[in-house]
Scaffold this motif. Sequence first.
Motif, PDB file in Angstrom:
ATOM      1  N   ALA A  73      37.811  33.802  43.715  1.00 46.42           N
ATOM      2  CA  ALA A  73      36.539  33.363  44.282  1.00 46.42           C
ATOM      3  C   ALA A  73      36.365  31.852  44.127  1.00 46.42           C
ATOM      4  O   ALA A  73      35.789  31.194  44.986  1.00 46.42           O
ATOM      5  N   ASP A 131      39.516  45.197  44.138  1.00 46.18           N
ATOM      6  CA  ASP A 131      40.597  44.216  44.101  1.00 46.18           C
ATOM      7  C   ASP A 131      41.635  44.573  43.042  1.00 46.18           C
ATOM      8  O   ASP A 131      41.280  45.039  41.955  1.00 46.18           O
ATOM      9  N   TYR A 174      36.076  42.002  51.140  1.00 43.81           N
ATOM     10  CA  TYR A 174      37.179  42.945  51.305  1.00 43.81           C
ATOM     11  C   TYR A 174      37.759  43.306  49.930  1.00 43.81           C
ATOM     12  O   TYR A 174      37.547  42.613  48.942  1.00 43.81           O
ATOM     13  N   ASN A 175      38.499  44.434  49.935  1.00 42.71           N
ATOM     14  CA  ASN A 175      39.257  44.818  48.748  1.00 42.71           C
ATOM     15  C   ASN A 175      40.642  44.184  48.872  1.00 42.71           C
ATOM     16  O   ASN A 175      41.486  44.668  49.636  1.00 42.71           O
ATOM     17  N   ASN A 176      40.892  43.117  48.114  1.00 43.56           N
ATOM     18  CA  ASN A 176      42.092  42.317  48.288  1.00 43.56           C
ATOM     19  C   ASN A 176      43.121  42.615  47.203  1.00 43.56           C
ATOM     20  O   ASN A 176      42.782  43.102  46.117  1.00 43.56           O
ATOM     21  N   THR A 216      36.991  35.533  39.326  1.00 43.66           N
ATOM     22  CA  THR A 216      35.706  35.023  39.802  1.00 43.66           C
ATOM     23  C   THR A 216      35.656  33.512  39.680  1.00 43.66           C
ATOM     24  O   THR A 216      35.278  32.807  40.616  1.00 43.66           O
ATOM     25  N   THR A 266      32.838  34.802  47.104  1.00 41.95           N
ATOM     26  CA  THR A 266      33.377  36.146  46.900  1.00 41.95           C
ATOM     27  C   THR A 266      33.656  36.801  48.243  1.00 41.95           C
ATOM     28  O   THR A 266      32.870  36.691  49.190  1.00 41.95           O
ATOM     29  N   SER A 267      34.811  37.499  48.314  1.00 42.89           N
ATOM     30  CA  SER A 267      35.211  38.192  49.537  1.00 42.89           C
ATOM     31  C   SER A 267      34.536  39.561  49.602  1.00 42.89           C
ATOM     32  O   SER A 267      34.264  40.190  48.569  1.00 42.89           O
ATOM     33  N   LYS A 283      41.168  40.202  40.368  1.00 44.57           N
ATOM     34  CA  LYS A 283      40.059  39.390  40.850  1.00 44.57           C
ATOM     35  C   LYS A 283      39.760  38.302  39.834  1.00 44.57           C
ATOM     36  O   LYS A 283      39.582  38.564  38.657  1.00 44.57           O
ATOM     37  N   GLU A 317      42.292  38.288  44.594  1.00 43.98           N
ATOM     38  CA  GLU A 317      41.150  37.534  45.089  1.00 43.98           C
ATOM     39  C   GLU A 317      40.791  36.454  44.080  1.00 43.98           C
ATOM     40  O   GLU A 317      40.639  36.730  42.887  1.00 43.98           O
TER      41      GLU A 317
END
Length: 987
Positions: free
Chosen positions: A598, A573, A591-593, A578, A588-589, A576, A596
Motif C-alpha cells: 500500500a 492478499d 483486489y485480492n493480490n 500496509t 490500498t487495493s 500485504k 500488495e
Amino acid sequence: MTEVEKNAIALPATGLLVFQTDEVMGFYFNKGTPQIPDWLILSGDNLGDHCATQNLDLSNYKIVNLTEPTVNTDAATKQYVDNNAGDNLGDHTATENLNLANFKIINLPEPTANADAATKQYVDINSGDNLGNHTAYQNLKLNNNWLSNDGGAEGIYVADNGFVGINTNTPGCELMVDGHIVSSGMVFASPGSINEATFRFGQGEENTGFSSPDYQTISAITYGVERMRISHNGNVGIGVSNPSSELEVNGTIEATSFVGNGSGLTGIAGDNLGNHIATQNINLNGNLLTGNGGIDIDNATNDGVRVINAGNPSNQNTSYEKNGFEVAGAEDNGFYAGRADKNGVYVNDSGEDGIHIKKAGNPTNTNSSYKDNGLEIEGAGGNGIYIGYSDYSAIEIGKANQHGIKIDDAGGFGLDIGNTGSCAISISQAGIDGVRVAEAGLPTSHILSNDKNGFEVAGAEGNGLYVGRADEKGIYVNESGSDGVYVNKVGNPSILVNSNTKNGFEVAGAEDVGLYVGNADNYGVQINKTGELGIWINETGGSGIVITDAGSHGLSITEAGANGIEISDAGKDGVKVTSAGNPSNTITSNYNNGIEVAGTEGYGLYVGQADLHGILVWKTILNGIHVGWAGEDGICVNNAVKDGVSVGWAGEDGFYVHNAGDPSTISTSSYENGFEVAGAEGHGMFVGQADMDGVHIKKAGTISTTSSSTLDNGVEIEGAAGYGMYVGNSGNDGVYLANSGGDGCYVYEAEDYGFKAANVGLDGFYVQYPGDDGFYVYSATDDGLYVNNAGDRAIYSRTTDASNEWGLYTPDKIYANNVTSKGSSSYAKNAGNYSLEPGDIVCIAGGWEENVLDGAGFPVVNISKATKSNSQAVFGVVEYKVNIREEYEEAPKGESPELKKSFEHADGNIMQGDYLSVIVFGQADVKINTKENIRPGEPLTVSEDGARKIRTTEINGISIAENVGLLGKALEDSNGKEKIKVFINCK
C-alpha cells in the motif's frame, strides 16, 4: 603492489585478491569488510622446510601420527612422555636446546593416542619425578605445590619467602602448623624475657604466651606485658616479679567466698548483698548497680525486672501479666543490646510466642495470630522486620514443616527486595512449590496448580511475572523436559490446540495475538537456524503474521533451504504490506493480490540478486509492470548481467514514469519518447555504475558539429543545439554524483561561474564517495568556494581514513569572524561510585573504554570524583553530560546505510557508567571550597568540597608548596561564591 600500497586501498571489497611484492610476498585476500579490512595471505607454507616467524595456531586441532623421537629437537609423542616423564634429575645432562625460534605450539587439545603431541597441562599432571631415588644437583622448586602423600592439597607447603606450612599454604612465619603438634621428646625454645613471649598464641604479631626470663621460672605474658610469674621455689606472683610467698598479688582480689575467719583481711566495707534478704526497696539514689556478675533472679512473684519509665517516654503501658522483663515506657529503645558475642536475644523455651510485639510505632491496624510463633508482630507503623545489612542471609530458615515465609495479606509488596549482593531468595529444597503466590492484588479468580512448581502464581490482579529490568535475560530457561515456555490459555480463545512436540514457546490458545512484540530495537523475532519451517502457523482466524511497526525490516529471510515465504491458501492478499518505512501516503487495493504494497518509503519491490529474471511477467492482460505510486524508485535495477529493463516494442513511450515520489509539479510530453519522466521528487534518472558513459547523447536537436570524448564520462553530450545540460528547477539535488573514478565535477575553463547552484532545496554541492578530492579548485581569481546561505552545514566532510584525517585540510590559515576559543575538552566515563554534575573536579580512575563509537572516536578515559586521596591524578573539570547519538548516513541507492555514532550534549547529572565531557585545558566554571578566600592567580588543587588553594610552607626563607596535583589557577575572587572561573592546566 607493496604492503603500503595494499593497505592504502580505499574500501577494498570483501574477497578482493592482490599480490604483495615486498615483506612477506604472496597473494592476500580481504577477509574483512570494506570499512574494516583484514588481509590474509593465501601462500602455502612449506612446513617441512620452515623456520617459524610466529606462533603455529592449530585452532584446537592436534599433531597426529608422530613417530617416536630420536633426537633432542624432535617433538615428543604422548607415549614417549608417559614412558619417560619421570626424569632422573640426578643423572641427566642436556646436550642441546630445543629451538622453536622463540615461538611455541599453541591450542593443542589433550592427547588421546600414543602418537599425539603432549600439551603443557598433560605434562604438568603426569610428569611426576621419582624423588625417592634422586640426588638433587640444584634447589627443588615446588612452584606453589604441596609435598603430599596422595597428591592432594595438604601436607608440607613451602612459600616463596622460605616459610614452611603444614596443612596451610599461607604460613606467616618460619614454621606454621594448622593442627596438633605431638612430640615424644623435649621441645626447646629461647628463654624470652619479661615482655617477649617465646610460646605464643595467635598467628600474627600477638605477643601473648609464656617465657622463661630467669633461671627455672615461668612467666605468663599478655599483650607484651608480664602478668604472672612462677619462681623456681614455687611461689606465684601476680603483678610481682619476685614473689616472697606462695601467692603474692599486687592489686585487688575479688572472690565469691573466703574460707577461714578472715581476721587478717583489710579494706572490706559494704553490705553482704549476696547473703541478704531485703526488707524494703533499695534506693540507689541516682547510682547504678555495677559489676560483671549480672543479675540473677531465682524466683519472682511478679515481674522479674520491671522498668516503669526509661527516660521521658511519650506514653507508657503497664502489663497485667507476670513478665520476665517488662518496660512500661521508654524514651528510646525498650531493649537495646550494644554487643553480644552470641545471640542478641535468646529464648530457650516459650509456652507461646518467643517474642511478641503488639504495636511498633503507630500502625493503622493490628492482627493477632492464633499460633505460637517464634516472632509475632501484631502491627507495625513501618516495616514488620527491617534488616539494614547482613553479611550472610538476611533471614535463614533451616527447616519449616510448612511455609518458609508466608504472607497472608500485604497492603503493598508481599516481599520487596531492594538490592542484594547475591541471591535475593535462595531455596535449597522445597517439598511443594519453591515460591507460591495465592493472590497478588485482587484478581478476578485464582487457579491453584496440582504440580510442584518452582514458582507458582495462582492469581494476580496485574502481571503474573513482571521483569522491570534485567541486564541479561528477562527469563532464562536453561533446560526443560517439555516446552521451554507453555501458555495454555490467553484471554478467552474460541478453541485450544495443544502441540505433541516439545517447543521452545507454545501457546495452546489465545483470544488475540499468540505472540505480540510491542517494540524491539532490533528483531521482533529472530530465528538463527531451523531444520524446517522458520515460523509455522497451523490455523488463525485473522492474519498469520502481523507487523504493526518495524524499526528495520518487517520480515527478513537471510537464507532459506526451500521457499523463503510459502502461502498455500490465503483468503485475501498472499502478502500485504500496509506501510514500509515512513511513506508520504498509502493506497490500498480493492483486489485480492498475490503481493500488495500500500505504501513504502523505499522500493516497492527490491531484488538484490537474481540468477535469472529479477521480475518475470509471463502474460498479462494489461501492463506488464505497473507502478501506480512509489515513494522512491518505481523500478530499481541494482545489477543486471544483461538488460536491466528491456522493452521490445511499445506503441507509445518505451518507458514512461508519470509520477515518481511527490514532485512539486508534473509536465507531460506530447511526443512518443524512448524514456519519459513526467514528474520526479528525486532524480529524473539515476545511474549507480556504468562501465562506460553513464548517459551518452550523440545529438540533441539539430547541430552540425559534434565532439566525442575518449573517457568514460558520467554524462557525455557530443553535440547540443542548446545547453549541454540544463536544469530549470530541482526539488532536491540539481546534479548528484554518488561515486566518481576521477573528478566529481570538472570545469576546465569558465568565464563566469565554474559551478553555480542558484537555489536548491538541499545540498548545493554534495559528494558522497570521491576517489580522490571531494572538491578541488586549481585556480580562482576570487573565491574558490563560496557559500552564501546554507540551511544546515555550510561545509560537511567525513573521510574514510582510519584516524578520520583530514575532514578539512589546508596548508593556509583558516579565517572566520565568529570563532571563539574557550578551551580543550575530552570525553570520559564515570567509573566511580558518586554522581557528577558540571563544575565537579574529576581524577583518573585507571583504564579506558575502547571503540565506544564503533571506530568513530578515540578511547574514553575512566574517571571518578576527585577526593583528597586521589588528587595527584587530577584530570579536569566536568563540562556536561553526553549521550551516544546513532544516525544512519545517506548511502548510494542499492547499498545499506551505514550507522554512525557520535556524542551529543545531554542534560542531568552524570551517574555511574554515564559518559561526559571534561575540560582538560582552558577556562571552566569550577566548584570551590566556600570556606576559603581565593584570589585571582592563586594555584588550586583538590579537596573534598571542591577546589582549594595549594598551601605553601616557608623554610629558611624558601616557600615550598605541598605535593598535590595541580588543577589550574583562579581567574577571579571567590567572594562567597560556590563556583568561580578557573584556567584549567593540570600540568
